[in-house]
Design an enzyme around this catalytic site. Structure first.
Site, PDB file in Angstrom:
ATOM      1  CB  SER A 116      -0.972  -0.050   1.182  1.00  0.00           C
ATOM      2  OG  SER A 116      -2.071   0.804   0.973  1.00  0.00           O
ATOM      3  CG  HIS A 132      -5.946  -2.617   0.638  1.00  0.00           C
ATOM      4  ND1 HIS A 132      -5.558  -2.142  -0.601  1.00  0.00           N
ATOM      5  CD2 HIS A 132      -5.189  -1.938   1.547  1.00  0.00           C
ATOM      6  CE1 HIS A 132      -4.621  -1.213  -0.451  1.00  0.00           C
ATOM      7  NE2 HIS A 132      -4.381  -1.079   0.836  1.00  0.00           N
TER       8      HIS A 132
END
Length: 262
Positions: free
Chosen positions: A103, A235
């Protein structure tokens, strides 16, 4: 970077090597996500082969660095990691360096790789996880950084235990780091140039914020090869798919050659 920052950045507090392996030929530097800390990678080191030593980055304002101010700039974060790597001798000839960022950590890893190449140290690979290529828009991005908005984001992603969010002192510390990191991502503009380092892109198939198509433009950020791996999950696929990710990374690193120089 001014002299005071250079001294602080070179203090070694940026890096956490839980299981030192001085004979390992590759050092894998792991960069956590927004709001994350080095502990996210705490159990990874023991699952890697003896040929790879894992070192995780600890951003300022987290856990044992809680008294330090957070850094809301991707470039300053990369500068800090680079200084610590040089102090630790990780950039010395004879030892290979690879980088893995998840990320927000993906763009910090990318900027660190650019700086390493500027010193003549070409990482054997840069693994970028769950973040669009620099300069590409993000599907979901906060437009405000209030406590309410940040807590809602934490709950949406499921990245932080509910008990931690509900405990006032812990919540204050978590939100401070998260707010700083989201500002860093919102303000980030990539450095000029491209890597020559191979880029390996990683993403969860059901990530609501980053799709495999969002990851493919990473090929524009390197003159070397870019490969894409898609794993089951959202995610934070890295948690349930940790062993599969490590197998893929290890296979790539084992297939690489001698320590490259830019």
């Amino acid at each position: 970077m001014n002299a005071r920052d250079a001294r602080r950045y070179a203090s070694g507090t940026w890096l956490r090597c839980v299981q030192p392996r001085p004979e390992a030929r590759t050092v894998l530097i792991a960069f956590p996500h927004a709001g994350g800390s080095a502990t996210f990678f705490g159990a990874w080191g023991e699952r890697l082969p003896p040929t790879v030593e894992l070192t995780a980055v600890q951003y300022p304002g987290r856990l044992d660095r809680l008294r330090e101010p957070c850094v809301d700039d991707v470039h300053r974060l990369a500068d800090g990691v680079l200084a610590a790597l040089r102090t630790r001798g990780c950039t010395a000839a004879g030892r290979r360096v690879a980088l893995l960022g998840h990320s927000m950590g993906a763009v910090v890893a990318y900027e660190t790789a650019l700086r390493l190449e500027g010193l003549g140290v070409r990482p054997v690979a840069t693994f970028v996880s769950s973040h669009p290529a620099p300069g590409r828009p993000r599907r979901s991005a906060l437009t405000e950084f209030t406590d309410h908005a940040l807590i809602a984001e934490l709950r949406r992603l499921g990245a932080t235990p509910a008990a931690l969010i509900n405990e006032p002192d812990a919540r204050t510390a978590v939100l401070a780091g998260l707010r700083s990191d989201y500002r860093a991502v919102a303000r980030y503009r990539p450095s000029p140039g491209r890597l020559s380092t191979p880029v390996v892109a990683l993403v969860g198939a059901d990530d609501p914020d980053v799709t495999p198509d969002d990851m493919r433009p990473w090929t524009e950020r390197t003159t070397g090869p870019m490969t894409l791996h898609v794993f089951p999950g959202d995610h934070f696929y890295l948690t349930p798919q940790r062993d599969a990710v490590l197998r893929a990374a290890t296979a790539y690193l084992d297939g690489a050659g001698a320590p490259p120089r830019a």
